[in-house]
Design a protein around this motif. Structure first.
Motif, PDB file in Angstrom:
ATOM      1  N   UNK A  76     -38.576   9.924  27.669  1.00 11.48           N
ATOM      2  CA  UNK A  76     -38.600  10.440  26.296  1.00 11.48           C
ATOM      3  C   UNK A  76     -37.689   9.609  25.388  1.00 11.48           C
ATOM      4  N   UNK A  77     -36.666   9.006  25.986  1.00  7.00           N
ATOM      5  CA  UNK A  77     -35.752   8.198  25.164  1.00  7.00           C
ATOM      6  C   UNK A  77     -36.461   6.954  24.622  1.00  7.00           C
ATOM      7  N   UNK A  78     -37.387   6.430  25.430  1.00  4.22           N
ATOM      8  CA  UNK A  78     -38.167   5.269  24.980  1.00  4.22           C
ATOM      9  C   UNK A  78     -39.022   5.668  23.769  1.00  4.22           C
ATOM     10  N   UNK A  79     -39.747   6.801  23.895  1.00  3.74           N
ATOM     11  CA  UNK A  79     -40.684   7.132  22.813  1.00  3.74           C
ATOM     12  C   UNK A  79     -39.968   7.540  21.518  1.00  3.74           C
ATOM     13  N   UNK A  80     -38.813   8.236  21.621  1.00  2.00           N
ATOM     14  CA  UNK A  80     -38.152   8.635  20.352  1.00  2.00           C
ATOM     15  C   UNK A  80     -37.602   7.415  19.611  1.00  2.00           C
ATOM     16  N   UNK A  81     -37.081   6.452  20.375  1.00  4.32           N
ATOM     17  CA  UNK A  81     -36.535   5.282  19.676  1.00  4.32           C
ATOM     18  C   UNK A  81     -37.663   4.483  19.020  1.00  4.32           C
ATOM     19  N   UNK A  82     -38.793   4.329  19.724  1.00 10.90           N
ATOM     20  CA  UNK A  82     -39.905   3.551  19.155  1.00 10.90           C
ATOM     21  C   UNK A  82     -40.500   4.251  17.932  1.00 10.90           C
ATOM     22  N   UNK A  83     -40.661   5.579  18.022  1.00  7.04           N
ATOM     23  CA  UNK A  83     -41.238   6.305  16.877  1.00  7.04           C
ATOM     24  C   UNK A  83     -40.299   6.205  15.663  1.00  7.04           C
ATOM     25  N   UNK A  84     -39.015   6.304  15.921  1.00 11.64           N
ATOM     26  CA  UNK A  84     -38.060   6.211  14.812  1.00 11.64           C
ATOM     27  C   UNK A  84     -38.098   4.815  14.179  1.00 11.64           C
ATOM     28  N   UNK A  85     -38.225   3.788  15.031  1.00 15.43           N
ATOM     29  CA  UNK A  85     -38.355   2.427  14.485  1.00 15.43           C
ATOM     30  C   UNK A  85     -39.628   2.316  13.652  1.00 15.43           C
ATOM     31  N   UNK A  86     -40.689   2.977  14.098  1.00 16.95           N
ATOM     32  CA  UNK A  86     -41.954   2.937  13.338  1.00 16.95           C
ATOM     33  C   UNK A  86     -41.748   3.554  11.955  1.00 16.95           C
ATOM     34  N   UNK A  87     -41.061   4.710  11.895  1.00 15.24           N
ATOM     35  CA  UNK A  87     -40.781   5.340  10.590  1.00 15.24           C
ATOM     36  C   UNK A  87     -40.001   4.388   9.692  1.00 15.24           C
ATOM     37  N   UNK A  88     -38.969   3.789  10.266  1.00 14.77           N
ATOM     38  CA  UNK A  88     -38.104   2.907   9.464  1.00 14.77           C
ATOM     39  C   UNK A  88     -38.886   1.699   8.957  1.00 14.77           C
ATOM     40  N   UNK A  89     -39.741   1.166   9.839  1.00 12.78           N
ATOM     41  CA  UNK A  89     -40.560   0.010   9.448  1.00 12.78           C
ATOM     42  C   UNK A  89     -41.460   0.367   8.267  1.00 12.78           C
ATOM     43  N   UNK A  90     -41.891   1.643   8.242  1.00 11.01           N
ATOM     44  CA  UNK A  90     -42.779   2.083   7.153  1.00 11.01           C
ATOM     45  C   UNK A  90     -41.981   2.579   5.936  1.00 11.01           C
ATOM     46  N   UNK A  91     -40.670   2.406   5.982  1.00  9.67           N
ATOM     47  CA  UNK A  91     -39.836   2.745   4.823  1.00  9.67           C
ATOM     48  C   UNK A  91     -39.392   4.197   4.761  1.00  9.67           C
ATOM     49  N   UNK A  92     -39.551   4.927   5.877  1.00  9.89           N
ATOM     50  CA  UNK A  92     -39.171   6.346   5.914  1.00  9.89           C
ATOM     51  C   UNK A  92     -37.850   6.498   6.672  1.00  9.89           C
ATOM     52  N   UNK A  93     -36.891   7.210   6.060  1.00  2.91           N
ATOM     53  CA  UNK A  93     -35.623   7.439   6.758  1.00  2.91           C
ATOM     54  C   UNK A  93     -35.866   8.335   7.983  1.00  2.91           C
ATOM     55  N   UNK A  94     -35.273   7.994   9.104  1.00  2.00           N
ATOM     56  CA  UNK A  94     -35.481   8.780  10.331  1.00  2.00           C
ATOM     57  C   UNK A  94     -34.345   8.503  11.305  1.00  2.00           C
ATOM     58  N   UNK A  95     -34.181   9.409  12.252  1.00  2.00           N
ATOM     59  CA  UNK A  95     -33.168   9.201  13.303  1.00  2.00           C
ATOM     60  C   UNK A  95     -33.671   9.826  14.602  1.00  2.00           C
ATOM     61  N   UNK A  96     -33.382   9.168  15.728  1.00  2.00           N
ATOM     62  CA  UNK A  96     -33.766   9.740  17.027  1.00  2.00           C
ATOM     63  C   UNK A  96     -32.560  10.453  17.643  1.00  2.00           C
ATOM     64  N   UNK A  97     -32.812  11.588  18.288  1.00  2.00           N
ATOM     65  CA  UNK A  97     -31.740  12.342  18.945  1.00  2.00           C
ATOM     66  C   UNK A  97     -32.213  12.799  20.329  1.00  2.00           C
ATOM     67  N   UNK A  98     -31.325  12.707  21.316  1.00  6.84           N
ATOM     68  CA  UNK A  98     -31.667  13.195  22.662  1.00  6.84           C
ATOM     69  C   UNK A  98     -31.492  14.722  22.710  1.00  6.84           C
ATOM     70  N   UNK A  99     -31.873  15.318  23.843  1.00  8.18           N
ATOM     71  CA  UNK A  99     -31.716  16.765  24.003  1.00  8.18           C
ATOM     72  C   UNK A  99     -30.277  17.204  23.819  1.00  8.18           C
TER      73      UNK A  99
END
Ligand code: ADP
Ligand code: ASP
Ligand code: MG
Length: 409
Positions: A76-99
């Motif tokens: 799950x750590x892999x997918x949250x970091x990648x999704x957050x990078x995708x948001x940032x790449x698209x200009x959307x502020x985002x942050x990934x957090x573990x459980x």
């Protein structure tokens, strides 16, 4: 302004392309002022692959449950970091957090953890800063801070629990089907999509094998009284609402669905004394290791000698952990033998409408008989009937039962 928790399952984030598509969809659909929390599973079949990797070290890696959790939480750590990078790449502020970062406090039962408490202050802080918060599903941390996973499919539970703790306005589960069907559409092509289903019926369906929702997540939804919208990642069609009660439109159902489970192993402990405390002996030894026992049948082997056979089912996933415990108890009880059958499956019908409607069981057994399927054990609850059958007859059995209760118009 609404606070919405949206959970995306493994298939939905199965590749970087899919992850980018999810990010695009979320940005497109987000209304100004909406606060979005995403709960994400590991990519595709990552969790299965991690388990296989562990089996390369030891063929029974689940004896090291803490280390399994250390391993499995990486998915799950892999997918949250990648999704957050995708948001940032698209200009959307985002942050990934573990459980553990979202305050998901669990007990210490590694690989089968239960959520004890959630203190999501960090999530709220980040939402206030205008960020989309991307949370790792399936994981929390115990009082020592060690990672604990919530059982297979546990991201559903992370999402609903977080929605409850945040008092979210909605909880949406995005997956690879467009709602809850009257049976698994992969096994039964004629299955029908439902507009809505009650918590109680969905909980029973999930408990009996409908893997579309983890049972704990439905319990959690009922507890917090949060309607759960199960819908497709890949289309905009409305899905199925899981909620407390039906609206008028969908009320007249005797049976809501057919569930099946092939993650079943049958265990027979033959020739144990028919005395008080024997069942307690067997099942408490398994309970101590958090191994759940399902269908239980006790049958007389020898009346004169007061000896019985104890037959029950557990999840096949638990078999390697359960086997040494069962052998030890059987030894202590002087049992004649322990037989294990793995090629078995359970098929069930679920529906609150069966309450006070005699004849439902007879119709189910009739459908099985007509399909030439033999039943090995039967169990019932107020709103379900389950039959244990041979594994290779599962498809035929489930389709026959479905046809009986959901005939084509
Ligand atoms: P995710 O990775 O999104 O959590 P899952 O594989 O856990 O997805 O759950 C979705 C799958 O659940 C579907 O692809 C479907 O095969 C299965 N399923 C089982 N029973 C049902 C049902 N009654 N309705 C819909 N899907 C079901
Ligand atoms: N990745 C975990 C699993 O495969 C949790 C989940 O998908 O919900 O079971
Ligand atoms: Mg799932």
């Amino acid at each position: 302004m609404a606070l919405i928790v949206k959970k995306f399952g493994g298939t939905s984030v199965g590749s970087t392309e899919k992850i980018i598509n999810v990010a695009k969809r979320i940005i497109e659909e987000k209304k100004p002022g909406d606060q979005i929390v995403m709960v994400v599973s590991a990519m595709g079949d990552t969790t299965d692959k991690l388990i296989e990797l562990a089996k390369g070290i030891n063929k029974n890696p689940y004896q090291y449950t803490r280390e399994m959790d250390m391993l499995l939480t990486t998915g799950e750590q892999v997918s949250i970091s990648l999704l957050t990078m995708a948001f940032k790449t698209l200009g959307q502020k985002a942050i990934s957090l573990t459980g553990s970062m979202v305050g998901m406090k669990t007990d210490s039962v590694h690989t089968k953890g239960k959520i004890l408490d959630i203190k999501p202050s960090r999530v709220k802080e980040e939402l206030e800063k205008g960020k989309i918060v991307v949370v790792a599903g399936f994981q929390g941390a115990d009082s020592k801070g060690d990672p604990v996973t919530l059982g297979r499919g546990g991201s559903d539970t992370s999402a609903v629990a977080l929605a409850g703790a945040l008092k979210a306005d909605a909880c949406e589960i995005y997956t690879d089907v467009d709602g809850i069907y009257s049976a698994d559409p992969r096994l039964i092509p004629d299955a029908r999509k439902m507009k809505e289903i009650t918590y109680d019926e969905m909980l029973e369906m999930a408990r009996l094998g409908a893997g579309v929702m983890q049972p704990r997540s439905v319990e959690m939804g009922k507890y917090f009284n949060i309607p759960i919208h199960v819908r497709s990642t890949f289309t905009n069609k409305p899905g199925t609402m899981i909620r407390e009660a039906y609206t008028m439109e969908e009320k007249d159902f005797l049976i809501r669905g057919v569930a099946h489970d092939d993650n079943v192993a049958k265990i027979a402990i033959l020739g144990v004394p028919n005395n008080p405390g024997i069942a307690h002996n067997i099942f408490s030894a398994l309970a101590d290791k958090a191994i759940g026992v399902d269908m239980i049948v006790q049958s007389i082997r020898n009346i004169e000698k007061n000896v019985t056979d104890m037959v029950f089912t557990i999840a096949s996933d638990d078999l390697s952990q359960a086997k040494p415990i069962i052998d030890e108890v059987a030894d202590k009880l002087n049992a004649i033998a322990v037989l294990i059958e793995e090629d078995v499956a359970k098929v069930s019908i679920v529906g609150a409408g069966m309450l006070g409607n005699p004849g439902i069981a007879a119709r189910m057994f009739g459908a099985l008989a007509k399909a030439n399927v033999n039943m090995d054990a039967i169990s019932t609850s107020e709103i379900s009937i389950s039959c244990l059958i041979k594994g290779d007859q599962l498809k035929v059995a489930a389709n026959a039962i479905h046809k009986e209760f959901f005939p084509e118009n």
